[in-house]
Scaffold this active site. Sequence first.
Site, PDB file in Angstrom:
ATOM      1  N   THR A   1       0.820  -1.204   0.000  1.00  0.00           N
ATOM      2  CA  THR A   1       0.000   0.000   0.000  1.00  0.00           C
ATOM      3  C   THR A   1       0.862   1.267   0.000  1.00  0.00           C
ATOM      4  O   THR A   1       2.004   1.235   0.486  1.00  0.00           O
ATOM      5  CB  THR A   1      -0.903  -0.005   1.256  1.00  0.00           C
ATOM      6  OG1 THR A   1      -1.437   1.289   1.461  1.00  0.00           O
ATOM      7  CG2 THR A   1      -0.130  -0.375   2.512  1.00  0.00           C
ATOM      8  N   ASP A   2       0.283   2.367  -0.464  1.00  0.00           N
ATOM      9  CA  ASP A   2       0.983   3.659  -0.387  1.00  0.00           C
ATOM     10  C   ASP A   2       1.051   4.176   1.055  1.00  0.00           C
ATOM     11  O   ASP A   2       1.808   5.087   1.358  1.00  0.00           O
ATOM     12  CB  ASP A   2       0.321   4.708  -1.299  1.00  0.00           C
ATOM     13  CG  ASP A   2      -1.138   5.001  -0.960  1.00  0.00           C
ATOM     14  OD1 ASP A   2      -1.693   4.370  -0.043  1.00  0.00           O
ATOM     15  OD2 ASP A   2      -1.727   5.892  -1.625  1.00  0.00           O
ATOM     16  N   GLU A   3       0.241   3.566   1.960  1.00  0.00           N
ATOM     17  CA  GLU A   3       0.179   4.097   3.329  1.00  0.00           C
ATOM     18  C   GLU A   3       1.492   3.907   4.081  1.00  0.00           C
ATOM     19  O   GLU A   3       1.723   4.567   5.094  1.00  0.00           O
ATOM     20  CB  GLU A   3      -0.989   3.455   4.087  1.00  0.00           C
ATOM     21  CG  GLU A   3      -2.291   3.701   3.352  1.00  0.00           C
ATOM     22  CD  GLU A   3      -3.559   3.410   4.153  1.00  0.00           C
ATOM     23  OE1 GLU A   3      -3.516   3.455   5.385  1.00  0.00           O
ATOM     24  OE2 GLU A   3      -4.583   3.140   3.516  1.00  0.00           O
TER      25      GLU A   3
ATOM     26  N   TYR B   1      -1.855  -0.469  10.999  1.00  0.00           N
ATOM     27  CA  TYR B   1      -1.987  -1.127   9.687  1.00  0.00           C
ATOM     28  C   TYR B   1      -0.783  -0.820   8.805  1.00  0.00           C
ATOM     29  O   TYR B   1      -0.106  -1.737   8.310  1.00  0.00           O
ATOM     30  CB  TYR B   1      -3.282  -0.680   8.986  1.00  0.00           C
ATOM     31  CG  TYR B   1      -3.308  -0.996   7.508  1.00  0.00           C
ATOM     32  CD1 TYR B   1      -3.298  -2.319   7.055  1.00  0.00           C
ATOM     33  CD2 TYR B   1      -3.308   0.023   6.551  1.00  0.00           C
ATOM     34  CE1 TYR B   1      -3.299  -2.617   5.690  1.00  0.00           C
ATOM     35  CE2 TYR B   1      -3.317  -0.263   5.190  1.00  0.00           C
ATOM     36  CZ  TYR B   1      -3.310  -1.582   4.768  1.00  0.00           C
ATOM     37  OH  TYR B   1      -3.302  -1.875   3.424  1.00  0.00           O
TER      38      TYR B   1
ATOM     39  N   LYS C   1       2.234  -3.290   7.363  1.00  0.00           N
ATOM     40  CA  LYS C   1       2.510  -3.484   5.937  1.00  0.00           C
ATOM     41  C   LYS C   1       3.957  -3.081   5.621  1.00  0.00           C
ATOM     42  O   LYS C   1       4.642  -3.735   4.823  1.00  0.00           O
ATOM     43  CB  LYS C   1       1.540  -2.670   5.072  1.00  0.00           C
ATOM     44  CG  LYS C   1       0.111  -3.170   5.073  1.00  0.00           C
ATOM     45  CD  LYS C   1      -0.073  -4.568   4.483  1.00  0.00           C
ATOM     46  CE  LYS C   1       0.166  -4.634   2.990  1.00  0.00           C
ATOM     47  NZ  LYS C   1      -0.200  -5.977   2.452  1.00  0.00           N
TER      48      LYS C   1
HETATM   49  P1  NAD Z   1      -9.514  -7.385   2.335  1.00  0.00           P
HETATM   50  O1  NAD Z   1      -9.474  -7.122   3.807  1.00  0.00           O
HETATM   51  O2  NAD Z   1     -10.758  -7.132   1.567  1.00  0.00           O
HETATM   52  O3  NAD Z   1      -9.125  -8.912   2.060  1.00  0.00           O
HETATM   53  C1  NAD Z   1      -8.094  -9.570   2.725  1.00  0.00           C
HETATM   54  C2  NAD Z   1      -8.254 -11.072   2.478  1.00  0.00           C
HETATM   55  O4  NAD Z   1      -7.153 -11.746   3.146  1.00  0.00           O
HETATM   56  C3  NAD Z   1      -9.541 -11.652   3.055  1.00  0.00           C
HETATM   57  O5  NAD Z   1     -10.140 -12.512   2.119  1.00  0.00           O
HETATM   58  C4  NAD Z   1      -9.076 -12.409   4.290  1.00  0.00           C
HETATM   59  O6  NAD Z   1      -9.901 -13.533   4.602  1.00  0.00           O
HETATM   60  C5  NAD Z   1      -7.670 -12.848   3.872  1.00  0.00           C
HETATM   61  N1  NAD Z   1      -6.787 -13.087   5.029  1.00  0.00           N
HETATM   62  C6  NAD Z   1      -6.630 -12.302   6.126  1.00  0.00           C
HETATM   63  N2  NAD Z   1      -5.740 -12.858   6.959  1.00  0.00           N
HETATM   64  C7  NAD Z   1      -5.313 -14.002   6.361  1.00  0.00           C
HETATM   65  C8  NAD Z   1      -4.363 -15.011   6.714  1.00  0.00           C
HETATM   66  N3  NAD Z   1      -3.687 -14.964   7.881  1.00  0.00           N
HETATM   67  N4  NAD Z   1      -4.162 -16.027   5.862  1.00  0.00           N
HETATM   68  C9  NAD Z   1      -4.849 -16.115   4.691  1.00  0.00           C
HETATM   69  N5  NAD Z   1      -5.751 -15.201   4.311  1.00  0.00           N
HETATM   70  C10 NAD Z   1      -5.973 -14.152   5.133  1.00  0.00           C
HETATM   71  O7  NAD Z   1      -8.289  -6.578   1.741  1.00  0.00           O
HETATM   72  P2  NAD Z   1      -8.104  -5.918   0.296  1.00  0.00           P
HETATM   73  O8  NAD Z   1      -8.631  -4.543   0.342  1.00  0.00           O
HETATM   74  O9  NAD Z   1      -8.566  -6.863  -0.735  1.00  0.00           O
HETATM   75  O10 NAD Z   1      -6.519  -5.803   0.242  1.00  0.00           O
HETATM   76  C11 NAD Z   1      -5.722  -6.866  -0.282  1.00  0.00           C
HETATM   77  C12 NAD Z   1      -4.260  -6.477  -0.187  1.00  0.00           C
HETATM   78  O11 NAD Z   1      -4.043  -5.273  -0.907  1.00  0.00           O
HETATM   79  C13 NAD Z   1      -3.776  -6.212   1.237  1.00  0.00           C
HETATM   80  O12 NAD Z   1      -2.485  -6.729   1.368  1.00  0.00           O
HETATM   81  C14 NAD Z   1      -3.772  -4.694   1.350  1.00  0.00           C
HETATM   82  O13 NAD Z   1      -2.800  -4.254   2.257  1.00  0.00           O
HETATM   83  C15 NAD Z   1      -3.418  -4.312  -0.075  1.00  0.00           C
HETATM   84  N6  NAD Z   1      -3.916  -2.993  -0.519  1.00  0.00           N
HETATM   85  C16 NAD Z   1      -5.233  -2.660  -0.365  1.00  0.00           C
HETATM   86  C17 NAD Z   1      -5.683  -1.420  -0.834  1.00  0.00           C
HETATM   87  C18 NAD Z   1      -7.132  -1.026  -0.737  1.00  0.00           C
HETATM   88  O14 NAD Z   1      -7.481   0.125  -1.082  1.00  0.00           O
HETATM   89  N7  NAD Z   1      -8.043  -1.895  -0.330  1.00  0.00           N
HETATM   90  C19 NAD Z   1      -4.788  -0.541  -1.440  1.00  0.00           C
HETATM   91  C20 NAD Z   1      -3.444  -0.927  -1.576  1.00  0.00           C
HETATM   92  C21 NAD Z   1      -3.026  -2.166  -1.116  1.00  0.00           C
HETATM   93  P1  TYD Z   2     -10.776   3.955   4.264  1.00  0.00           P
HETATM   94  O1  TYD Z   2     -11.723   3.525   3.191  1.00  0.00           O
HETATM   95  O2  TYD Z   2     -10.887   3.332   5.617  1.00  0.00           O
HETATM   96  O3  TYD Z   2      -9.308   3.765   3.663  1.00  0.00           O
HETATM   97  P2  TYD Z   2      -7.862   4.272   4.248  1.00  0.00           P
HETATM   98  O4  TYD Z   2      -8.028   4.718   5.642  1.00  0.00           O
HETATM   99  O5  TYD Z   2      -7.043   3.028   4.122  1.00  0.00           O
HETATM  100  O6  TYD Z   2      -7.436   5.372   3.324  1.00  0.00           O
HETATM  101  O7  TYD Z   2     -10.908   5.527   4.429  1.00  0.00           O
HETATM  102  C1  TYD Z   2     -10.690   6.407   3.337  1.00  0.00           C
HETATM  103  C2  TYD Z   2     -10.777   7.807   3.872  1.00  0.00           C
HETATM  104  O8  TYD Z   2     -12.134   8.061   4.275  1.00  0.00           O
HETATM  105  C3  TYD Z   2      -9.929   8.037   5.102  1.00  0.00           C
HETATM  106  O9  TYD Z   2      -9.394   9.355   5.034  1.00  0.00           O
HETATM  107  C4  TYD Z   2     -10.899   7.921   6.260  1.00  0.00           C
HETATM  108  C5  TYD Z   2     -12.207   8.415   5.654  1.00  0.00           C
HETATM  109  N1  TYD Z   2     -13.439   7.825   6.200  1.00  0.00           N
HETATM  110  C6  TYD Z   2     -14.490   8.649   6.611  1.00  0.00           C
HETATM  111  O10 TYD Z   2     -14.403   9.890   6.572  1.00  0.00           O
HETATM  112  N2  TYD Z   2     -15.624   8.059   7.090  1.00  0.00           N
HETATM  113  C7  TYD Z   2     -15.767   6.708   7.173  1.00  0.00           C
HETATM  114  O11 TYD Z   2     -16.826   6.226   7.645  1.00  0.00           O
HETATM  115  C8  TYD Z   2     -14.698   5.875   6.729  1.00  0.00           C
HETATM  116  C9  TYD Z   2     -14.809   4.372   6.793  1.00  0.00           C
HETATM  117  C10 TYD Z   2     -13.548   6.482   6.234  1.00  0.00           C
END
Ligand code: NAD
Ligand code: TYD
Length: 355
Positions: free
Chosen positions: A132-134, A158, A162
């Site tokens: 992630t960019d975070e 988080y 990561k």
């Molecule tokens: P998500 O929470 O929707 O899905 C995570 C999945 O991993 C779930 O299906 C969960 O059951 C599985 N999981 C959790 N712990 C596990 C373990 N110990 N063993 C096996 N499986 C396990 O997450 P997402 O949004 O799909 O993100 C997927 C990846 O992408 C993550 O690594 C996250 O850090 C990264 N990512 C997410 C975003 C975003 O905007 N959602 C952006 C950049 C990177």
């Molecule tokens: P989120 O979807 O949790 O992603 P991340 O924190 O990983 O960027 O949140 C996106 C942005 O939206 C973040 O700045 C927090 C804000 N946010 C709200 O303002 N209200 C909400 O109910 C949630 C879930 C997030």
Amino acid sequence: MILVTGGAGFIGANFVLDWLAENEEPVLNLDKLTYAGNLENLAALAGNPRHIFIQGDIGDAALLEKLLTTHQPRAVVNFAAESHVDRSIHGPEDFIQTNIVGTFRLLEAVRGYWSRLDDAARATFRFLHVSTDEVYGSLTAEAAPFAESHRYEPNSPYSASKAASDHLVRAYHHTYGLPVLTTNCSNNYGPYHFPEKLIPLMIVNALAGKPLPVYGDGMQVRDWLYVKDHCSAIRRVLAAGRLGETYNVGGWNEKPNIEIVHTLCDLLDEMRPRDDGQPYRTQIIHVADRPGHDRRYAIDARKIERELGWRPAETFESGIRKTVRWYLDNQDWVANVQSGAYRTWLQTNYGEALK
Ligand code: NAD
Ligand code: TYD
């Protein structure tokens, strides 16, 4: 075949669906099915012999050893993680276990498997870590977007977990020569997004007549990418990325949260107007800010474009419209998530067959 971890979550499920639509190569999908894992996301693959689902933990060394030896994947794509910042604030333990210890165990198992491959297979094997960019922390309003060279400054449990996993992946390349690739992507949105995250939460709450809770002043900026563009970037990096390199992935779509919420309200006004004719914006409320809330993320995605020719296909306007449409058309999926019925989807739909 390839081994995908976390393939029942939001991005992982989109990746598996897209992969199997575009490739003949089978997918072994290892997912623990935490609250975020939803097999209903993969319902379209029921009966598809190219998709093998295993419920299990990336931290389970014995299971990993067995799966790798039996299925002999030519690549691993690691999505499995705890992914929600707010949950990491309330309970960081699972984030440390899965994101750090789990990634370490996965790396160890893959290192053992990879070292036993013959020369040709060892040379072409890939371990792609999805991050992630975070990990880069927060930008001021004037600062340049995150390049791959930006220092790591994670601010939440988080992002810290990561960041630790990224460092382990890097170390396994430099110390053991493991052929790794890392992608650091901005905020995704699209189908199958769990409605605890901003965009799906706002859509689902709006339709249910509930408040739309904006944290603080709502002027925090995120850089949004349609999930299928993230999936295409991962496929591209897996195919052609330089070993040991990291690639930032983003949509060139920086927007303050409040603007996102306004856009969603306006789209819903157009696509599913409220019965009372009032605009959805009247449901917006401002609530207490998230502790340690990062102010701005922005991705400089020039490296992946320059080296690998990748650019997002979707604009924010087209992607967000598709996303709202998807939630309107998939109210059963939302209802099953909200009722918890999705957690028994496997048993309900496959019964004894999958035990
Ligand atoms: P998500 O929470 O929707 O899905 C995570 C999945 O991993 C779930 O299906 C969960 O059951 C599985 N999981 C959790 N712990 C596990 C373990 N110990 N063993 C096996 N499986 C396990 O997450 P997402 O949004 O799909 O993100 C997927 C990846 O992408 C993550 O690594 C996250 O850090 C990264 N990512 C997410 C975003 C975003 O905007 N959602 C952006 C950049 C990177
Ligand atoms: P989120 O979807 O949790 O992603 P991340 O924190 O990983 O960027 O949140 C996106 C942005 O939206 C973040 O700045 C927090 C804000 N946010 C709200 O303002 N209200 C909400 O109910 C949630 C879930 C997030």
